[in-house]
Enzyme design. Structure first.
Site, PDB file in Angstrom:
ATOM      1  N   HIS A   1     -29.239 -57.427 -12.801  1.00  0.00           N
ATOM      2  CA  HIS A   1     -30.219 -56.373 -12.501  1.00  0.00           C
ATOM      3  C   HIS A   1     -30.169 -55.328 -13.607  1.00  0.00           C
ATOM      4  O   HIS A   1     -29.100 -55.045 -14.157  1.00  0.00           O
ATOM      5  CB  HIS A   1     -29.882 -55.712 -11.147  1.00  0.00           C
ATOM      6  CG  HIS A   1     -31.025 -54.967 -10.562  1.00  0.00           C
ATOM      7  ND1 HIS A   1     -31.337 -53.679 -10.922  1.00  0.00           N
ATOM      8  CD2 HIS A   1     -31.958 -55.352  -9.664  1.00  0.00           C
ATOM      9  CE1 HIS A   1     -32.401 -53.284 -10.260  1.00  0.00           C
ATOM     10  NE2 HIS A   1     -32.806 -54.270  -9.487  1.00  0.00           N
TER      11      HIS A   1
ATOM     12  N   ASP B   1     -32.860 -60.913  -4.518  1.00  0.00           N
ATOM     13  CA  ASP B   1     -33.576 -62.202  -4.474  1.00  0.00           C
ATOM     14  C   ASP B   1     -32.665 -63.401  -4.249  1.00  0.00           C
ATOM     15  O   ASP B   1     -33.156 -64.517  -4.093  1.00  0.00           O
ATOM     16  CB  ASP B   1     -34.346 -62.389  -5.786  1.00  0.00           C
ATOM     17  CG  ASP B   1     -35.449 -61.360  -5.920  1.00  0.00           C
ATOM     18  OD1 ASP B   1     -35.557 -60.727  -6.981  1.00  0.00           O
ATOM     19  OD2 ASP B   1     -36.173 -61.168  -4.928  1.00  0.00           O
TER      20      ASP B   1
HETATM   21  C1  SDX Z   1     -35.985 -57.553  -8.993  1.00  0.00           C
HETATM   22  O1  SDX Z   1     -36.069 -53.227 -11.340  1.00  0.00           O
HETATM   23  C2  SDX Z   1     -35.924 -53.477 -10.101  1.00  0.00           C
HETATM   24  O2  SDX Z   1     -35.486 -52.652  -9.349  1.00  0.00           O
HETATM   25  C3  SDX Z   1     -36.364 -54.852  -9.657  1.00  0.00           C
HETATM   26  C4  SDX Z   1     -36.093 -55.180  -8.196  1.00  0.00           C
HETATM   27  C5  SDX Z   1     -36.933 -54.350  -7.274  1.00  0.00           C
HETATM   28  O3  SDX Z   1     -36.564 -54.216  -6.103  1.00  0.00           O
HETATM   29  O4  SDX Z   1     -38.040 -53.924  -7.692  1.00  0.00           O
HETATM   30  O5  SDX Z   1     -34.730 -54.947  -7.902  1.00  0.00           O
HETATM   31  C6  SDX Z   1     -36.420 -56.644  -7.899  1.00  0.00           C
HETATM   32  O6  SDX Z   1     -36.773 -57.827  -9.872  1.00  0.00           O
HETATM   33  C7  SDX Z   1     -34.567 -58.057  -9.014  1.00  0.00           C
HETATM   34  C8  SDX Z   1     -34.235 -58.898 -10.303  1.00  0.00           C
HETATM   35  C9  SDX Z   1     -34.773 -60.302 -10.075  1.00  0.00           C
HETATM   36  N1  SDX Z   1     -34.688 -61.098 -11.296  1.00  0.00           N
HETATM   37  C10 SDX Z   1     -33.800 -62.131 -11.395  1.00  0.00           C
HETATM   38  O7  SDX Z   1     -32.961 -62.404 -10.546  1.00  0.00           O
HETATM   39  C11 SDX Z   1     -33.970 -62.961 -12.658  1.00  0.00           C
HETATM   40  C12 SDX Z   1     -32.597 -63.221 -13.266  1.00  0.00           C
HETATM   41  N2  SDX Z   1     -32.096 -61.933 -13.742  1.00  0.00           N
HETATM   42  C13 SDX Z   1     -32.381 -61.562 -15.081  1.00  0.00           C
HETATM   43  O8  SDX Z   1     -33.285 -62.210 -15.853  1.00  0.00           O
HETATM   44  C14 SDX Z   1     -31.913 -60.185 -15.494  1.00  0.00           C
HETATM   45  O9  SDX Z   1     -30.706 -59.964 -14.900  1.00  0.00           O
HETATM   46  C15 SDX Z   1     -32.857 -59.028 -15.221  1.00  0.00           C
HETATM   47  C16 SDX Z   1     -34.203 -59.287 -15.814  1.00  0.00           C
HETATM   48  C17 SDX Z   1     -32.993 -58.804 -13.764  1.00  0.00           C
HETATM   49  C18 SDX Z   1     -32.243 -57.789 -15.864  1.00  0.00           C
HETATM   50  O10 SDX Z   1     -32.128 -58.048 -17.190  1.00  0.00           O
HETATM   51  P1  SDX Z   1     -31.715 -56.890 -18.249  1.00  0.00           P
HETATM   52  O11 SDX Z   1     -31.212 -55.683 -17.571  1.00  0.00           O
HETATM   53  O12 SDX Z   1     -32.843 -56.711 -19.200  1.00  0.00           O
HETATM   54  O13 SDX Z   1     -30.442 -57.460 -18.915  1.00  0.00           O
HETATM   55  P2  SDX Z   1     -30.455 -58.466 -20.118  1.00  0.00           P
HETATM   56  O14 SDX Z   1     -31.568 -59.448 -19.945  1.00  0.00           O
HETATM   57  O15 SDX Z   1     -30.409 -57.665 -21.363  1.00  0.00           O
HETATM   58  O16 SDX Z   1     -29.054 -59.210 -19.872  1.00  0.00           O
HETATM   59  C19 SDX Z   1     -27.825 -58.622 -20.290  1.00  0.00           C
HETATM   60  C20 SDX Z   1     -26.900 -59.809 -20.526  1.00  0.00           C
HETATM   61  C21 SDX Z   1     -27.512 -60.822 -21.496  1.00  0.00           C
HETATM   62  O17 SDX Z   1     -26.403 -61.514 -22.081  1.00  0.00           O
HETATM   63  P3  SDX Z   1     -26.079 -61.211 -23.688  1.00  0.00           P
HETATM   64  O18 SDX Z   1     -27.329 -61.611 -24.432  1.00  0.00           O
HETATM   65  O19 SDX Z   1     -25.819 -59.714 -23.738  1.00  0.00           O
HETATM   66  O20 SDX Z   1     -24.883 -62.057 -23.986  1.00  0.00           O
HETATM   67  O21 SDX Z   1     -26.708 -60.530 -19.303  1.00  0.00           O
HETATM   68  C22 SDX Z   1     -27.281 -61.830 -19.409  1.00  0.00           C
HETATM   69  C23 SDX Z   1     -28.229 -61.801 -20.598  1.00  0.00           C
HETATM   70  O22 SDX Z   1     -28.331 -63.091 -21.187  1.00  0.00           O
HETATM   71  N3  SDX Z   1     -27.972 -62.066 -18.149  1.00  0.00           N
HETATM   72  C24 SDX Z   1     -27.928 -63.215 -17.486  1.00  0.00           C
HETATM   73  C25 SDX Z   1     -28.668 -62.985 -16.312  1.00  0.00           C
HETATM   74  N4  SDX Z   1     -29.137 -61.734 -16.318  1.00  0.00           N
HETATM   75  C26 SDX Z   1     -28.712 -61.166 -17.455  1.00  0.00           C
HETATM   76  N5  SDX Z   1     -27.345 -64.405 -17.765  1.00  0.00           N
HETATM   77  C27 SDX Z   1     -27.500 -65.379 -16.845  1.00  0.00           C
HETATM   78  N6  SDX Z   1     -28.181 -65.236 -15.698  1.00  0.00           N
HETATM   79  C28 SDX Z   1     -28.783 -64.066 -15.404  1.00  0.00           C
HETATM   80  N7  SDX Z   1     -29.468 -63.928 -14.257  1.00  0.00           N
END
Ligand code: SDX
Length: 429
Positions: free
Chosen positions: A305, A363
């Site tokens: 998140h 989720d």
């Molecule tokens: C919702 O904003 C809100 O409040 C949203 C929400 C709401 O109520 O409105 O809470 C609802 O959208 C919840 C989130 C649902 N999405 C997912 O579950 C999809 C999977 N999660 C991600 O794609 C990710 O975690 C995000 C998009 C939710 C957040 O991403 P960020 O904050 O932009 O973080 P990032 O992509 O920069 O990741 C940081 C690191 C990275 O690794 P490095 O490149 O630094 O080595 O963490 C890794 C990412 O690769 N990473 C993950 C991951 N999420 C982040 N690796 C594997 N699986 C994941 N799910």
């Protein structure tokens, strides 16, 4: 907000003072509204990881502590003790309603659940296999074609009527999107039922027999709506605010929010998370899947998140709901629930996830519960949009009523071509 000691910024030969404001909770903010005028420089923050886009009194999140408050009330207490319609009142008005206020609000919402008869023809323009989120995006945007009498956003009464209409009609539209996809006749709202019972009946009743709402399912559905009601300045809420800042009508703004929520990184993650659990299939294959995540082949959907760097408090409640619903109407040993619990356990003991502060979000468990209730995966984000409509419209109202509100218009860091003259095609290459 209150002022605290200002910040000094030195840029080249200029040093400017930036006011710093303190809220009631959360980080202070540097007020940079005069930065460009005084320094000819922009700030740069793609994804808005360090940017407060507005002042708000609706929802507070402490991502490190895993805290979520709606008008100061913890999400766990609201999920346990309140109802979705009462949370709607709280988000819109800022206080929990007195008994008479709640009764009037509930009556108003109940009386707005029907749709214009002409509206139902809108659905027949879609293919039966259209994704229900495509239907929702189109249908909700079309509401502005039916309600010309509540489009003056500067009229308080019309803003309230639009908010009531949207909260009341989203279940009816969502249920119709579901019925249309499964080829069953639409079911009209029944005013004697509660908001959530009405929605479940519109989704699952068929003309051939009586439909009795399962109270365990109704309570779990209502709690799931509470968990999804609002969440500060997330992507879809920011979309609604930006659309509203131009003066667009509330129905069009909510349709924009629905479109944004559909993305798999946002509200679409609940559908993707269940598809992921189905793909893993058994607890025995979890370790192999996690290895693939660590090799960056795919992301663990329902995990991570932007704000929560701790367990999403909504995921805790969602996991409890999954237990209850599976015991009532599903398989208490549902293989996908076993896969999800094993996946959580493996991930939360693996440094790849711990070091990145990746925990289950809202989720991760929702799909298992919604599937046990009888919803197909394509309806999961529709249910999210149904619940989030009150948060979107509360945030939209707050923005419209903010005297400092102006149209949102971010700038950019330009790295494209500098000015050059046109070259006729005969002279190129
Ligand atoms: C919702 O904003 C809100 O409040 C949203 C929400 C709401 O109520 O409105 O809470 C609802 O959208 C919840 C989130 C649902 N999405 C997912 O579950 C999809 C999977 N999660 C991600 O794609 C990710 O975690 C995000 C998009 C939710 C957040 O991403 P960020 O904050 O932009 O973080 P990032 O992509 O920069 O990741 C940081 C690191 C990275 O690794 P490095 O490149 O630094 O080595 O963490 C890794 C990412 O690769 N990473 C993950 C991951 N999420 C982040 N690796 C594997 N699986 C994941 N799910």
């Amino acid at each position: 907000m209150t002022q605290t000691s200002p910040a000094q910024l030195t840029l080249g030969d200029k040093t400017i003072t930036l006011p710093v404001s303190k809220g009631t909770l959360g980080p202070d903010v540097l007020d940079i509204r005069k930065l460009y005028a005084e320094t000819d420089a922009f700030t740069y923050d793609p994804g808005f990881t360090s940017t407060a886009s507005c002042e708000s009194k609706i929802t507070f999140i402490d991502g490190d502590a895993g805290v979520l408050l709606h008008r100061g009330y913890p999400i766990g207490q609201l999920a346990e003790k309140s109802s979705f319609l009462e949370v709607c009142y709280l988000l819109l008005h800022g206080e929990l309603p007195q008994a008479a206020e709640y009764e009037q609000f509930e009556t108003t919402i109940t009386r707005h659940t029907m749709l214009h008869e002409q509206f139902d023809r809108f659905f027949s323009g879609f293919r039966r296999d259209a994704h229900p989120m495509a239907v929702m995006t189109g249908a909700v945007g079309a509401l502005s074609a039916f309600y010309h009498d509540s489009l003056d956003i500067h009229d308080l009464r019309q803003r309230e009527i639009s908010a009531h209409r949207l909260i009341a009609k989203m279940p009816t539209i969502a249920a119709r999107a579901f019925k249309y996809s499964v080829g069953q006749p639409f079911v009209h709202p029944l005013n004697k039922l509660s908001y959530t019972e009405n929605f479940l009946r519109m989704c699952f009743a068929v003309p051939a027999e009586e439909y009795v709402v399962n109270p365990v399912v109704a309570k779990a559905m209502d709690r799931i709506f509470i968990l999804h009601a609002d969440h500060e300045q997330n992507a879809s809420t920011s979309t609604v605010r930006l659309a509203g800042s131009s003066g667009a009508n509330p129905f069009a703004c909510i349709a924009a929010g629905i479109a944004c929520l559909w993305g798999p990184s946002h509200g679409g993650a609940n559908e993707e998370a269940l598809n992921m659990l189905k793909e893993i299939g058994t607890p025995e294959r979890v370790k192999e899947f996690v290895a693939g995540v660590k090799d960056r082949k795919y992301r663990l959907m329902g995990f991570g998140h932007r704000v929560y760097k701790n367990y999403d408090p909504r995921a805790t409640v969602m996991k409890q709901s999954a237990d209850e619903v599976l015991a009532a109407v599903g398989d208490p040993n549902d293989p996908l629930f076993q896969v999800a619990k094993e996946l959580e356990q493996v991930a939360l003991s693996d440094d790849f996830f711990i070091s990145r502060k990746l925990y289950p979000n809202v989720d991760f468990y929702s799909g298992i519960t919604l599937s046990a209730m009888g919803f197909p995966t394509t309806m999961f984000t529709v249910l999210f949009a149904l619940a989030r409509t009150v948060g979107w419209i509360a945030q939209w109202k707050e923005m419209i009523e903010d005297p400092s509100q102006k149209i949102g218009r971010p700038r950019q860091l330009y790295t494209g071509a500098t000015q050059r003259d046109y070259v006729p095609i005969s002279s190129r290459g």
